[in-house]
Design a protein around this motif. Structure first.
Motif, PDB file in Angstrom:
ATOM      1  N   CYS A  88      10.129  31.398  -4.609  1.00 31.30           N
ATOM      2  CA  CYS A  88       9.338  30.392  -5.324  1.00 31.30           C
ATOM      3  C   CYS A  88       7.964  30.170  -4.697  1.00 31.30           C
ATOM      4  CB  CYS A  88      10.106  29.077  -5.360  1.00 31.30           C
ATOM      5  SG  CYS A  88       9.272  27.780  -6.301  1.00 31.30           S
ATOM      6  N   GLU A 142      18.145  33.280  -6.616  1.00 28.34           N
ATOM      7  CA  GLU A 142      18.014  32.045  -7.397  1.00 28.34           C
ATOM      8  C   GLU A 142      19.218  31.134  -7.140  1.00 28.34           C
ATOM      9  OE1 GLU A 142      17.164  32.931 -11.487  1.00 28.34           O
ATOM     10  OE2 GLU A 142      15.266  33.917 -11.004  1.00 28.34           O
ATOM     11  N   CYS A 186      15.228  28.800  -4.975  1.00 25.20           N
ATOM     12  CA  CYS A 186      14.842  30.183  -5.243  1.00 25.20           C
ATOM     13  C   CYS A 186      13.999  30.686  -4.069  1.00 25.20           C
ATOM     14  CB  CYS A 186      14.061  30.277  -6.543  1.00 25.20           C
ATOM     15  SG  CYS A 186      15.030  29.766  -7.989  1.00 25.20           S
ATOM     16  N   LYS A 194      15.165  26.789 -15.366  1.00 23.45           N
ATOM     17  CA  LYS A 194      16.286  27.643 -14.983  1.00 23.45           C
ATOM     18  C   LYS A 194      17.598  26.867 -15.097  1.00 23.45           C
ATOM     19  CE  LYS A 194      14.081  30.705 -11.556  1.00 23.45           C
ATOM     20  NZ  LYS A 194      12.788  30.107 -11.210  1.00 23.45           N
ATOM     21  N   THR A 208      20.948  27.258  -9.166  1.00 24.81           N
ATOM     22  CA  THR A 208      20.402  27.167 -10.526  1.00 24.81           C
ATOM     23  C   THR A 208      21.512  27.533 -11.506  1.00 24.81           C
ATOM     24  OG1 THR A 208      19.667  29.483 -10.540  1.00 24.81           O
ATOM     25  CG2 THR A 208      18.101  27.829  -9.725  1.00 24.81           C
ATOM     26  N   GLY A 264      16.867  23.437  -7.089  1.00 22.88           N
ATOM     27  CA  GLY A 264      17.090  24.868  -6.953  1.00 22.88           C
ATOM     28  C   GLY A 264      16.446  25.385  -5.672  1.00 22.88           C
ATOM     29  N   ASN A 306      16.394  36.513 -15.595  1.00 23.89           N
ATOM     30  CA  ASN A 306      16.152  37.656 -14.726  1.00 23.89           C
ATOM     31  C   ASN A 306      17.397  38.523 -14.672  1.00 23.89           C
ATOM     32  OD1 ASN A 306      14.725  39.284 -12.726  1.00 23.89           O
ATOM     33  ND2 ASN A 306      13.534  37.422 -12.321  1.00 23.89           N
ATOM     34  N   ILE A 350      18.969  37.108  -9.848  1.00 21.57           N
ATOM     35  CA  ILE A 350      19.603  35.796  -9.917  1.00 21.57           C
ATOM     36  C   ILE A 350      20.625  35.632  -8.795  1.00 21.57           C
ATOM     37  CG2 ILE A 350      21.154  34.335 -11.281  1.00 21.57           C
ATOM     38  CD1 ILE A 350      19.725  35.331 -13.784  1.00 21.57           C
ATOM     39  N   SER A 378      13.620  30.612 -17.978  1.00 17.61           N
ATOM     40  CA  SER A 378      13.355  31.656 -16.999  1.00 17.61           C
ATOM     41  C   SER A 378      14.631  32.476 -16.827  1.00 17.61           C
ATOM     42  CB  SER A 378      12.941  31.023 -15.661  1.00 17.61           C
ATOM     43  OG  SER A 378      12.735  32.024 -14.687  1.00 17.61           O
TER      44      SER A 378
END
Length: 340
Positions: free
Chosen positions: A96, A205, A93, A173, A208, A91, A196, A201, A194
């Protein structure tokens, strides 16, 4: 949008990993998919790359290595200790915190010495008797993201199933959890997802599982009688945030209507960044929509040796009050484990 199961573009093998049979099990899987196997260090291939090229190449790479850690770090407030079977994740993100912790190593590293790690965990459990010791598996990785390759999470759950005084926790995720549904866990593992808002997202993100995929996976986990929870992190303030986060909880409660009586837990973590992470984020995601301006934010000392910037106390209290109210409204039997 549904994402395909992750497979790397190339696999690197560290010399010490060649001593473990698990390495050869994994190599066989990669060879069956015609993925190049390289018995050299990754640095040889990345030394001429710029930051974005290095990051992209690393996120498509797996390294088979040995976890030499003998002493586990604390993992409050999630668990007593943290350990890793995998480091990093496919992922990307943008926010992070591993952007800092793994700044020079954003690749996915799979540890092949599982029994060595389980032996250390057993020592921690034994030394903690008669109390129960809890362990977080997903502090430096999202191991579910590569579980279809490794099977390591399944082995960890089965290890903890035999423990009277050890509990396992992990968060993900990703939705590829089918391999851990029909195994014995004895209630000793807690799996959290997780989640959101759509805004977070969709903008931050990348690579994911979608929210709907995560929620569908959580229903399977609940059906398999795992202890189950959700982490809403990072909670980001933007125009319309309250409406979007309430919609998130409405959707979640509708999907989990058959489990409303279950004591589902929530962990709430507000957005934060460090100056070091900002530097890395801007190099890797130059068009990011993240608010990386430290003005009007509260400066606090973080656990990894950096100052972090968080929302000021008044905003933080507003966030905490809002989530306490909406979670109680849609999940009356839920517990908020912590807000940070």
């Amino acid at each position: 949008m549904k994402i395909d199961l992750f497979y790397p573009s190339q696999v690197f093998i560290e010399k010490e990993a060649l001593k473990y049979s698990f390495t050869y099990e994994l190599v066989k899987k990669f060879e069956e998919k015609n993925i190049p196997i390289i018995e050299e260090g990754i640095k040889k291939f990345t030394k001429e790359m710029n930051e974005q090229q290095f990051f992209a190449f690393s996120k498509r790479s797996i390294i088979l290595g040995v976890n030499k850690t003998k002493k586990f770090e604390s993992c409050k407030p999630s668990a007593d200790y943290q350990f890793s079977l995998v480091s990093g994740c496919p992922g990307t993100c943008e926010y992070c915190y591993l952007q800092t912790k793994h700044a020079c190593s954003p690749y996915i590293k799979i540890y092949v010495n599982l029994n060595d790690i389980f032996d250390i965990i057993q020592d921690y459990i034994n030394n903690g008797l008669p109390k129960t010791t809890t362990f977080e598996l997903a502090s430096t990785s999202d191991p579910i993201s590569v579980e279809h390759i490794t099977g390591s999470v399944k082995k960890a759950i089965e290890f903890f199933a035999g423990q009277s005084n050890g509990k396992l926790r992990l968060v993900t995720k990703f939705s590829s959890i089918d391999d851990i549904l029909n195994i014995e866990h004895n209630g000793n593992t807690k799996i959290r997802f997780s989640i959101n808002s759509d805004y977070v997202i969709n903008n931050f993100e990348h690579n994911t599982s979608s929210l709907s995929e995560r929620v569908t996976a959580s229903k399977k986990i609940l059906e398999a009688r795992y202890n189950t929870g959700f982490i809403i992190a990072p909670i980001i303030i933007y125009e319309g945030w309250k409406k979007e986060y309430e919609n998130l909880l409405i959707k979640l409660s509708e999907e989990l209507k058959d489990y409303i009586s279950v004591n589902i837990t929530f962990e709430l973590i507000q957005y934060r960044f460090t100056l070091r992470s900002r530097e890395i984020i801007l190099k890797r995601f130059p068009k990011t929509k993240l608010n990386l301006n430290e003005e009007n934010l509260l400066k606090k000392w973080g656990p990894y040796g950096y100052y972090k910037y968080v929302y000021p106390k008044e905003t933080s209290n507003e966030i905490k009050k809002f989530f306490a109210e909406v979670i109680k409204k849609y999940f009356p039997n839920a517990t908020i484990e912590y807000f940070t």
